[in-house]
Write a protein that holds these residues in place. Structure first.
Motif, short mmCIF file in Angstrom:
data_model
loop_
_atom_site.label_atom_id
_atom_site.label_comp_id
_atom_site.label_asym_id
_atom_site.label_seq_id
_atom_site.Cartn_x
_atom_site.Cartn_y
_atom_site.Cartn_z
N ARG A 182 0.82 -1.22 0.00
CA ARG A 182 0.00 0.00 0.00
C ARG A 182 0.85 1.27 0.00
NH1 ARG A 182 -5.12 -1.35 3.90
NH2 ARG A 182 -5.81 -3.13 2.71
N PHE A 183 1.79 1.31 -0.91
CA PHE A 183 2.61 2.50 -1.04
C PHE A 183 1.73 3.69 -1.40
CE2 PHE A 183 5.95 -0.71 -2.22
CZ PHE A 183 6.71 -0.51 -1.08
N ARG A 184 2.06 4.81 -0.84
CA ARG A 184 1.29 6.02 -1.11
C ARG A 184 1.49 6.46 -2.56
NH1 ARG A 184 2.13 10.98 2.79
NH2 ARG A 184 1.99 9.23 4.19
N TYR A 185 2.72 6.34 -3.05
CA TYR A 185 3.02 6.75 -4.41
C TYR A 185 3.66 5.59 -5.15
CZ TYR A 185 2.66 11.26 -2.11
OH TYR A 185 2.22 12.32 -1.37
N LYS A 186 3.38 5.51 -6.42
CA LYS A 186 4.05 4.52 -7.26
C LYS A 186 5.19 5.23 -7.96
CE LYS A 186 0.07 1.61 -7.89
NZ LYS A 186 -0.83 0.94 -8.78
N ALA A 187 6.35 5.14 -7.37
CA ALA A 187 7.51 5.84 -7.90
C ALA A 187 8.57 4.83 -8.35
CB ALA A 187 8.10 6.76 -6.84
N THR A 188 9.38 5.27 -9.28
CA THR A 188 10.48 4.45 -9.75
C THR A 188 11.78 5.24 -9.60
OG1 THR A 188 10.30 5.25 -12.02
CG2 THR A 188 9.01 3.29 -11.45
N VAL A 189 12.89 4.54 -9.71
CA VAL A 189 14.19 5.20 -9.60
C VAL A 189 14.34 6.25 -10.69
CG1 VAL A 189 16.68 4.81 -9.70
CG2 VAL A 189 15.23 3.17 -8.53
N GLU A 190 13.81 5.96 -11.85
CA GLU A 190 13.92 6.89 -12.97
C GLU A 190 13.19 8.20 -12.69
OE1 GLU A 190 12.89 3.68 -13.37
OE2 GLU A 190 14.76 2.91 -14.18
N GLU A 191 12.23 8.19 -11.78
CA GLU A 191 11.44 9.39 -11.48
C GLU A 191 12.03 10.22 -10.34
OE1 GLU A 191 7.73 7.54 -10.59
OE2 GLU A 191 7.08 7.53 -12.67
N LEU A 192 13.14 9.78 -9.75
CA LEU A 192 13.74 10.54 -8.65
C LEU A 192 14.20 11.91 -9.12
CD1 LEU A 192 15.88 7.87 -6.80
CD2 LEU A 192 13.87 9.04 -5.93
N GLN B 17 25.35 6.79 -6.72
CA GLN B 17 25.19 5.90 -5.58
C GLN B 17 23.78 5.30 -5.54
OE1 GLN B 17 25.61 7.67 -1.71
NE2 GLN B 17 26.16 5.72 -0.78
N LEU B 18 22.77 6.12 -5.77
CA LEU B 18 21.39 5.61 -5.75
C LEU B 18 21.15 4.61 -6.87
CD1 LEU B 18 19.36 8.78 -4.77
CD2 LEU B 18 19.61 6.67 -3.47
N LEU B 19 21.72 4.85 -8.03
CA LEU B 19 21.55 3.91 -9.13
C LEU B 19 22.27 2.59 -8.85
CD1 LEU B 19 21.83 6.30 -12.22
CD2 LEU B 19 19.77 5.28 -11.22
N ARG B 20 23.42 2.66 -8.18
CA ARG B 20 24.12 1.43 -7.79
C ARG B 20 23.29 0.65 -6.77
NH1 ARG B 20 28.69 4.70 -7.47
NH2 ARG B 20 28.59 4.62 -5.21
N LEU B 21 22.68 1.35 -5.82
CA LEU B 21 21.84 0.68 -4.82
C LEU B 21 20.59 0.09 -5.46
CD1 LEU B 21 22.07 3.21 -1.86
CD2 LEU B 21 23.12 0.94 -2.01
N ALA B 22 20.08 0.76 -6.47
CA ALA B 22 18.84 0.31 -7.12
C ALA B 22 19.01 -1.01 -7.85
CB ALA B 22 18.35 1.38 -8.09
N ASP B 23 20.22 -1.35 -8.26
CA ASP B 23 20.39 -2.61 -8.98
C ASP B 23 20.35 -3.82 -8.05
OD1 ASP B 23 22.91 -2.94 -7.85
OD2 ASP B 23 24.01 -2.66 -9.71
N GLY B 24 20.44 -3.59 -6.73
CA GLY B 24 20.28 -4.66 -5.75
C GLY B 24 21.46 -5.59 -5.62
N ALA B 25 22.61 -5.24 -6.16
CA ALA B 25 23.78 -6.12 -6.08
C ALA B 25 24.20 -6.36 -4.64
CB ALA B 25 24.93 -5.54 -6.89
N TYR B 26 24.00 -5.37 -3.78
CA TYR B 26 24.39 -5.52 -2.38
C TYR B 26 23.58 -6.62 -1.70
CZ TYR B 26 20.18 -2.87 -1.20
OH TYR B 26 18.89 -2.46 -1.07
N ILE B 27 22.38 -6.86 -2.15
CA ILE B 27 21.55 -7.92 -1.57
C ILE B 27 22.14 -9.28 -1.90
CG2 ILE B 27 19.27 -9.02 -1.64
CD1 ILE B 27 18.14 -6.21 -2.31
N HIS B 28 22.50 -9.47 -3.16
CA HIS B 28 23.06 -10.75 -3.59
C HIS B 28 24.42 -11.02 -2.96
CE1 HIS B 28 19.78 -11.17 -6.37
NE2 HIS B 28 20.05 -9.99 -6.88
N LYS B 29 25.15 -9.95 -2.64
CA LYS B 29 26.45 -10.10 -1.99
C LYS B 29 26.32 -10.28 -0.48
CE LYS B 29 28.89 -7.19 -5.32
NZ LYS B 29 29.59 -5.90 -5.49
#
Length: 104
Positions: free
Chosen positions: A63-73, A85-97
């Protein structure tokens, strides 16, 4: 017989498989597939369909208030956001590592 199979797949809630099987029969690619390739194709499409439906359910449930994407920042200078930095975080590589992040 093919239509009956597709209908049974739908009744069993195998929506990804039924769409994939329908497409394969309509496009004529069914004849060029070996049995193991066909099964692999059907299972892969069912897997993808379930993952997509799970993601959609999670997003609706959040139930997010807004439907936003990284491209809309908004990266205007006054906001002091590091775009790289935000684009690097958005790819989620830190999760897999298995890395943690701390945002302040």
């Amino acid at each position: 017989m093919i239509q009956e199979t597709i209908e049974k797949m739908r009744k069993m809630k195998l929506y990804g498989m039924s769409r994939s099987f329908s497409h394969a029969t309509e496009s004529g690619s069914l004849a060029s597939l070996t049995p193991d390739e066909l099964i692999s194709l059907l299972v892969e499409n069912e897997w993808d369909d379930r993952q997509n439906r799970r993601m959609d359910r999670s997003l609706r449930g959040a139930r997010f208030r807004y439907k936003a994407t990284v491209e809309e920042l908004d990266f205007r200078p006054g906001r002091e956001l590091d775009k790289n930095q935000l684009l690097r975080l958005a790819d989620g590589a830190y999760i897999h590592k298995g890395e943690n992040i701390l945002m302040t």
